[in-house]
Motif scaffolding. Structure first.
Motif, mmCIF file in Angstrom:
data_model
loop_
_atom_site.group_PDB
_atom_site.id
_atom_site.type_symbol
_atom_site.label_atom_id
_atom_site.label_comp_id
_atom_site.label_asym_id
_atom_site.label_seq_id
_atom_site.Cartn_x
_atom_site.Cartn_y
_atom_site.Cartn_z
ATOM 1 N N LYS A 91 0.816 -1.238 0.000
ATOM 2 C CA LYS A 91 0.000 0.000 0.000
ATOM 3 C C LYS A 91 0.840 1.273 0.000
ATOM 4 O O LYS A 91 0.448 2.286 -0.575
ATOM 5 N N ASN B 240 -8.463 -1.551 8.621
ATOM 6 C CA ASN B 240 -7.330 -1.929 9.472
ATOM 7 C C ASN B 240 -7.812 -2.921 10.521
ATOM 8 O O ASN B 240 -8.635 -2.579 11.383
ATOM 9 N N GLY B 241 -7.305 -4.143 10.428
ATOM 10 C CA GLY B 241 -7.762 -5.223 11.304
ATOM 11 C C GLY B 241 -7.348 -5.021 12.750
ATOM 12 O O GLY B 241 -8.103 -5.344 13.673
ATOM 13 N N THR B 242 -6.138 -4.494 12.951
ATOM 14 C CA THR B 242 -5.643 -4.322 14.320
ATOM 15 C C THR B 242 -6.545 -3.390 15.112
ATOM 16 O O THR B 242 -6.955 -3.699 16.240
#
Ligand code: HSE
Length: 408
Positions: A100, A154-156
């Protein structure tokens, strides 16, 4: 025979290698030609790993081999990824990346270089990991004007917010737990401050509105100020708080931002929990369409990368039309971005709660109050739609405990 070279044998690179080998018959049939990994580039050695047979340490071997048709860049970071991808395209090789940072910074330029060399530059995995979103945007949603994109990318941070909401644990505790479990990086800044989501929404905004959006221009706010008290209020109104990347076109002005937003239960993003990602696209004809799945991880991300490889093979001899030119898009400022706000204020020293309430109504007009038995020393409310500057002006003089934008 299509020869692929993988630059980087880390989390994603090893996934790409595994997928091309394990699903080879299927992938080759779909590509219309046999796909084979000829090289894997990495500085490290991997004793005992079958990758040793194709492992090289010198990028020149790959670049100078005219039998290499597709280069997969999965190293991350801008350099040397940029130099390597540019070199591959200039040598007439297609390039596919999950990077990205690279795509946000140099996407338009690399697409142009791909066009000049009659090859392809694809980057499906750079946003939303394994979720197909780039190809749907450029290939399927070609009829609609995109009114807005809202993405949990954003998974976190989504994992942290979900735990705060479901378990009532505070931000620092959940972050530490996420780090101990390996979900969050030891240096979590890029995730919790929203920088990772910022690169991703830069890419989507550039694609949706066809001009280069510089990520440095995107207003970015992370999740570090969100508290469990905020979530207590959300439960009262059946809402949640999500870190959203937003791309929006409003009366001819393009906005792009990353910030925590209140999301009501009638928004499909409300149910996106834990490390999952989802991107909601609002088209002027289609209405809402949502893409949901795993936004990170070796195999989901690698699956998207290999889908690009298949696409590049199918399109050998011509460059796919991707509308993203390098003309800079001037974004509308956060001061002009309109949204309702969730606000918590405390009384000033000389003020009782009735006086504070009167002041809120005098300045903000009619608001929707949210009261909690456990919070008698503050007032919480949702404002009408305000621009950023209208909100800042109205909030002046208030002791603001918390303020979070509300998704429309
Ligand atoms: N750190 C990112 C996340 C990984 O948590 O979603 C994918 O870019």
């Amino acid at each position: 025979m299509i020869n692929v070279a993988i630059l980087g044998y880390g989390t994603v690179g090893s996934g790409v290698y595994k997928i091309i080998n394990e699903n080879n018959t299927h992938i080759s049939r779909r590509a219309g030609d046999e796909v084979k990994v000829k090289y894997v580039l990495d500085l490290r050695d991997f004793p005992g790993d079958p990758v040793e047979e194709v492992l090289v340490h010198d990028v020149d071997i790959i670049m100078e081999d005219d039998e290499v048709d597709v280069v997969v860049e999965v190293m991350g970071g801008v350099e040397p990824a940029y130099t390597f991808v540019k070199r591959a395209l200039d040598r007439g090789k297609s390039a596919c990346t999950s990077n990205k940072e690279l795509v946000a910074k140099h996407g338009a330029e690399l697409l142009q270089i791909a066009r000049e060399n009659n090859v392809n530059f694809f980057f499906e995995a750079s946003v939303g990991g394994g979720i197909p979103i780039i190809r749907p945007l450029i290939e399927c949603l070609t009829v609609d004007h995109i009114e807005e994109i809202q993405g949990i990318m954003n998974g976190t941070t989504n994992y942290i917010l979900t735990k705060m909401e479901d378990e009532g644990a505070d931000f620092d505790t959940v972050l530490k737990d996420a780090q101990d479990k390996g979900y969050a990086e030891r240096n979590p800044e890029a995730d919790i401050e929203g920088y990772d989501a910022c690169r991703k929404i830069a890419i989507l905004t550039s694609l949706a509105y066809e001009k280069q959006v510089d990520f440095e221009d995107i207003y970015t706010e992370g999740i570090t100020k969100i508290t469990t008290d905020d979530f207590d209020y959300m439960k009262k109104i059946g809402a949640s708080i999500k870190l959203l990347g937003i791309a929006r076109k409003d009366v001819g002005i393009t906005y792009s931002m990353v910030a925590p937003f209140v999301v009501y239960s009638d928004n499909p993003l409300y149910n996106v929990k834990d490390v999952f990602n989802a991107i909601l696209v609002k088209g002027d004809m289609l209405g809402d369409v949502m893409f949901y799945g795993k936004g990170a991880g070796s195999l989901p991300t690698a699956s998207a990368v290999v889908s690009d490889v298949v696409d590049a093979v199918k399109r050998q001899g011509y460059t796919a039309k991707i509308y993203w030119n390098d003309e800079k898009r001037i974004l509308g400022g956060v001061d002009a971005f309109t949204t309702p706000y969730f606000v918590r204020v405390k009384p000033n020293a000389d003020e009782d709660m009735d006086a504070l309430k009167a002041r809120v109504e005098n300045i903000f007009g009619s608001v929707e109050y949210i009261s909690l038995d456990s919070k008698q020393d503050e007032i919480a409310f949702i404002t009408k739609v305000l621009s950023g500057s209208e909100f800042e002006q109205a909030a002046e003089g208030f002791d603001v405990v918390s303020r979070i934008r509300v998704s429309k």
